[in-house]
Structures are given as structure tokens and as C-alpha cells.
Design a protein around this motif. Structure first.
Motif, PDB file in Angstrom:
ATOM      1  N   UNK A 130       0.808  -1.093   0.042  1.00  0.00           N
ATOM      2  CA  UNK A 130      -0.130  -0.093   0.042  1.00  0.00           C
ATOM      3  C   UNK A 130       0.834   1.236   0.081  1.00  0.00           C
ATOM      4  N   UNK A 131       0.317   2.275  -0.673  1.00  0.00           N
ATOM      5  CA  UNK A 131       1.251   3.764  -0.607  1.00  0.00           C
ATOM      6  C   UNK A 131       1.567   4.135   0.573  1.00  0.00           C
ATOM      7  N   UNK A 158       4.441  -3.956   7.777  1.00  0.00           N
ATOM      8  CA  UNK A 158       5.818  -3.292   7.938  1.00  0.00           C
ATOM      9  C   UNK A 158       5.820  -2.154   7.482  1.00  0.00           C
ATOM     10  N   UNK A 159       6.274  -1.135   8.269  1.00  0.00           N
ATOM     11  CA  UNK A 159       6.358   0.192   8.020  1.00  0.00           C
ATOM     12  C   UNK A 159       7.879   0.755   7.879  1.00  0.00           C
ATOM     13  N   UNK A 160       8.186   1.794   7.427  1.00  0.00           N
ATOM     14  CA  UNK A 160       9.586   2.468   7.089  1.00  0.00           C
ATOM     15  C   UNK A 160       9.964   3.072   8.442  1.00  0.00           C
ATOM     16  N   UNK A 161       9.100   3.898   9.166  1.00  0.00           N
ATOM     17  CA  UNK A 161       9.537   4.553  10.333  1.00  0.00           C
ATOM     18  C   UNK A 161       8.273   4.135  11.470  1.00  0.00           C
ATOM     19  N   UNK A 162       8.482   4.969  12.585  1.00  0.00           N
ATOM     20  CA  UNK A 162       7.679   5.003  13.672  1.00  0.00           C
ATOM     21  C   UNK A 162       6.264   5.501  13.088  1.00  0.00           C
ATOM     22  N   UNK A 163       5.043   4.591  13.448  1.00  0.00           N
ATOM     23  CA  UNK A 163       3.836   5.268  13.161  1.00  0.00           C
ATOM     24  C   UNK A 163       2.994   4.996  14.272  1.00  0.00           C
ATOM     25  N   UNK A 196       1.680  -7.089   4.560  1.00  0.00           N
ATOM     26  CA  UNK A 196       1.178  -5.772   4.249  1.00  0.00           C
ATOM     27  C   UNK A 196       2.587  -4.846   4.183  1.00  0.00           C
ATOM     28  N   UNK A 197       3.044  -4.552   3.204  1.00  0.00           N
ATOM     29  CA  UNK A 197       4.197  -3.765   3.214  1.00  0.00           C
ATOM     30  C   UNK A 197       4.052  -2.176   2.619  1.00  0.00           C
ATOM     31  N   UNK A 198       4.407  -1.212   3.610  1.00  0.00           N
ATOM     32  CA  UNK A 198       4.236   0.101   3.056  1.00  0.00           C
ATOM     33  C   UNK A 198       5.068   0.467   1.974  1.00  0.00           C
ATOM     34  N   UNK A 199       4.658   0.905   1.028  1.00  0.00           N
ATOM     35  CA  UNK A 199       5.702   1.070  -0.106  1.00  0.00           C
ATOM     36  C   UNK A 199       7.014   1.761   0.489  1.00  0.00           C
ATOM     37  N   UNK A 200       7.149   2.668   1.122  1.00  0.00           N
ATOM     38  CA  UNK A 200       8.401   3.249   1.655  1.00  0.00           C
ATOM     39  C   UNK A 200       9.340   2.275   2.192  1.00  0.00           C
ATOM     40  N   UNK A 201       8.866   1.134   2.940  1.00  0.00           N
ATOM     41  CA  UNK A 201       9.396   0.298   3.809  1.00  0.00           C
ATOM     42  C   UNK A 201      10.318  -0.556   2.976  1.00  0.00           C
ATOM     43  N   UNK A 202       9.838  -0.748   1.429  1.00  0.00           N
ATOM     44  CA  UNK A 202      10.653  -1.654   0.544  1.00  0.00           C
ATOM     45  C   UNK A 202      12.021  -1.430   0.130  1.00  0.00           C
TER      46      UNK A 202
END
Length: 211
Positions: A130-131, A158-163, A196-202
Motif C-alpha cells: 500500500x502507498x 511493515x512500516x518504514x518509520x515509527x507510526x 502488508x508492506x508500506x511502499x516506503x519500507x521496501x
């Protein structure tokens, strides 16, 4: 033979396609070997085991080092101090001590196992990208509504930063877990039905696993 990089749709939290992204074939298109995955999972679970069984040795007992009574002339068996193993409350002989159950696995094997786990999710069509995943406030109901919109139940996000809003909104929902890219591991990837991957985490995942 030409190896084509896998292309996956990127969707919104409403399930609407917004773009596509190419994934690294070195990470998301790896031959899967169950023995490697098994070794990594066993190592990870073994590291969580706590060897807490323990007894107090003679040196751990708090008490006087004074001899209880003289060696000879009392008609009684000779004794040392109050810490003696033969006395109640004294030290224990040959009892258990805390131990480590850790199983060592080569770093290259760990990295390969994580690549295989990610590849398996893509191969089994259990990977969604997801974006973004933004919540205006900490609200479990809003989080559950988004999962229902995506038709997802058991999921690792999976996120790229703290949310903070996402992490706190999801923590009371059974069958869900939120991880940052640096904490991604084989066990959690395989444990949940969906990834579920957030796009920035890739970018972070590919940077971490790049050979």
C-alpha cells in the motif's frame, strides 16, 4: 535466460490501485528451501527461551561463616557453617543454573532465510503493498475498518518509520502485528497469513538484504 523483476500493484487503504512497483528478484524471487527456513525459525524461537531455573549455591547464601560448634567433644557430627548443603536453608549441590538455549545460525543463512520467506509470500499471493497507512488518531475501529476494506485478517504490517497511531491502534487486534523494516524477521513473516508492506519500507528492506 532473462530474469524479470516481479512487478506488484500498489494500492490505497481502500484497495484501489494507484501504481506498480518493481521488486528486487534477489530478494522476492528466491528459490525456497524449507530446511533453511526451518533452521532460521528454530534459532529465533530458541533465542526467546529463558533458562530461569536456578538454585543458590553455598557462596550465594547470606549468613555467618562461623563454625556452628567445635569439631570434637560434643558427640555430634562435625559441621561447618550455616551455609552447609546438609543443613536446611544451606546451599544446594548440583542444582540447575540459568542456561542459554540459543542456536547459532550463520548471518548469511539468516539473510537468505528472510529472502525466502518474502519470496514465499509473493509466490503464494499473500503480499500486499500500500502507498501509505495513515490514521488521524489512535482508534482501533478505524484500523479494523481498513483491514476489512482490504479483506485482510491475519497480517504482519511493515512500516518504514515509527507510526504511533498505527502501532497503538493495532495492538489490541488479534492476529495483527506492526513491525518496522529493521525488525523484519523470518518467524513473523511466516506466522501471519498476509504480509502488508508500506511502499516506503521496501527500500529499507532491499537495502538491508542486498548482497
Amino acid at each position: 535466460m532473462v530474469n524479470y523483476m516481479p512487478v506488484v500493484d500498489v494500492v490505497t487503504i481502500k484497495g484501489e490501485k494507484v501504481s506498480q512497483i518493481e521488486l528486487s528478484d534477489e530478494i522476492f524471487k528466491v528459490d525456497i528451501k524449507s530446511c533453511v527456513l526451518h533452521e532460521a525459525v528454530v534459532s529465533q524461537l530458541a533465542a526467546k527461551r529463558a533458562g530461569n531455573a536456578s538454585v543458590k549455591r553455598r557462596s550465594d547464601i547470606v549468613g555467618s561463616n562461623r563454625k556452628l560448634y567445635r569439631q570434637k567433644g560434643t558427640g555430634r557430627a562435625r559441621k561447618g557453617n550455616i551455609k552447609s548443603p546438609i543443613l536446611r536453608g544451606g546451599g544446594v549441590v548440583f542444582g540447575p543454573s540459568p542456561r542459554s538455549f540459543a542456536v547459532k545460525v550463520n548471518k548469511k543463512v539468516k539473510r537468505l532465510a528472510l529472502k525466502m520467506a518474502l519470496s514465499s509470500k509473493l509466490k503464494q499471493e499473500e503480499l500486499t503493498i500500500i502507498d501509505r497507512f495513515e490514521l488521524e488518531r489512535i482508534k482501533t475501529k478505524n484500523f479494523v475498518d481498513i483491514l476489512n476494506e482490504l479483506n485482510i485478517k491475519s497480517v504482519l504490517i511493515v512500516t518504514d518509520t515509527k507510526n504511533e497511531n498505527l502501532e497503538k491502534s493495532s495492538r489490541n487486534v488479534p492476529g495483527t502485528k506492526v513491525l518496522r523494516a529493521e525488525g523484519l524477521n523470518v518467524y513473523d513473516v511466516l506466522k501471519y497469513n498476509q504480509l502488508l508492506l508500506l511502499e516506503p519500507s521496501i527500500k529499507g528492506i532491499e537495502g538491508r538484504l542486498a548482497s
